[in-house]
Design a protein around this motif. Sequence first.
Motif, PDB file in Angstrom:
ATOM      1  N   PHE A  33       0.829  -1.201   0.000  1.00  0.00           N
ATOM      2  CA  PHE A  33       0.000   0.000   0.000  1.00  0.00           C
ATOM      3  C   PHE A  33       0.867   1.256   0.000  1.00  0.00           C
ATOM      4  CE2 PHE A  33      -2.471   3.210   2.442  1.00  0.00           C
ATOM      5  CZ  PHE A  33      -3.472   3.416   1.500  1.00  0.00           C
ATOM      6  N   ASP A  37       0.765   3.950  -2.915  1.00  0.00           N
ATOM      7  CA  ASP A  37       0.316   5.272  -2.507  1.00  0.00           C
ATOM      8  C   ASP A  37       1.376   6.319  -2.791  1.00  0.00           C
ATOM      9  OD1 ASP A  37      -1.403   7.139  -1.459  1.00  0.00           O
ATOM     10  OD2 ASP A  37      -0.762   6.839   0.599  1.00  0.00           O
ATOM     11  N   SER A  41       0.182   9.118  -5.327  1.00  0.00           N
ATOM     12  CA  SER A  41      -0.055  10.431  -4.726  1.00  0.00           C
ATOM     13  C   SER A  41       1.004  11.449  -5.130  1.00  0.00           C
ATOM     14  CB  SER A  41      -0.127  10.311  -3.199  1.00  0.00           C
ATOM     15  OG  SER A  41       1.104   9.855  -2.676  1.00  0.00           O
ATOM     16  N   GLY A  70       4.244  12.494   3.103  1.00  0.00           N
ATOM     17  CA  GLY A  70       3.490  11.261   2.912  1.00  0.00           C
ATOM     18  C   GLY A  70       4.102  10.082   3.642  1.00  0.00           C
ATOM     19  N   MET A  74       2.197   8.084   6.504  1.00  0.00           N
ATOM     20  CA  MET A  74       1.934   6.653   6.354  1.00  0.00           C
ATOM     21  C   MET A  74       2.471   5.876   7.550  1.00  0.00           C
ATOM     22  SD  MET A  74       0.319   5.482   3.630  1.00  0.00           S
ATOM     23  CE  MET A  74       1.002   3.833   3.505  1.00  0.00           C
ATOM     24  N   SER A 165       5.830   0.702   5.766  1.00  0.00           N
ATOM     25  CA  SER A 165       5.067   1.704   5.030  1.00  0.00           C
ATOM     26  C   SER A 165       5.900   2.958   4.755  1.00  0.00           C
ATOM     27  CB  SER A 165       3.790   2.073   5.791  1.00  0.00           C
ATOM     28  OG  SER A 165       4.099   2.589   7.072  1.00  0.00           O
ATOM     29  N   PHE A 169       6.685   3.802   0.906  1.00  0.00           N
ATOM     30  CA  PHE A 169       6.114   5.057   0.399  1.00  0.00           C
ATOM     31  C   PHE A 169       7.218   5.966  -0.132  1.00  0.00           C
ATOM     32  CE2 PHE A 169       4.653   9.362   0.424  1.00  0.00           C
ATOM     33  CZ  PHE A 169       3.300   9.304   0.121  1.00  0.00           C
TER      34      PHE A 169
END
Length: 243
Positions: A33, A37, A41, A70, A74, A165, A169
Amino acid sequence: MAVLEIQAPLHEAHRDNHTHRDVNGGWLRPAVFGAMDGLVSNLALMTGVAGGAASSSAVVIAGLAGLAAGACSMAAGEYTSVASQRELVEAELDVERHQLARHPQAEEAELAALYQARGVDAATAREVARQLSRDPEQALEIHAREELGVDPGDLPSPKVAAVSSFGSFALGALLPVLPYLLGATALWPAVLLALAGLFLCGAVVAKVTARSWWYSGLRQLLLGGAAAGVTYLLGSLIGTAVG
């Protein structure tokens, strides 16, 4: 009472030392994820800024700011989410542990009733429940699996989820910024690299799912491309309106 030990023939896959992958480790979902993302994003953010006729330096600043913000968001969100879930499970385990200590006979009867509901005859179910209930920790593990659907010894780690994450990310968000950091002055290299990264991520995810690699990769590419197209259009409209 003697219990008959019934040994069913092993499936061919298990005879060949068949094993399953760890699906409860707590790292795969936040990592996947996070990468998706980060790519989507940050690509959308950068295309939106570029659509507003901003300079290359403004696009790079937006991309780096989006990466930092971000990734931190996250990590914080995943840590809080997984920690809250773990604390809830631990609270329920404490309730079950307390019940086993205060009402062992009732809990044993409850376990026997669960096995009976699954088709085991009453005498065998009571004997199995009696034997499993002799060890309090084993009894807790069995009740947790049967009633809560969790393994007390394999709860997800908030730290693993947060680190996974954050790193994924940041890696995903870095791709659309990378061409600018290497000297590019136009948006299209960033878009192409990000879309390629989305396709690759989707294809890699397919390795641990039942989907084909091309379907999963194409799905991620189309979703990311659509998001970038929408934000570019909005950026263009806003840039024209305030320009």
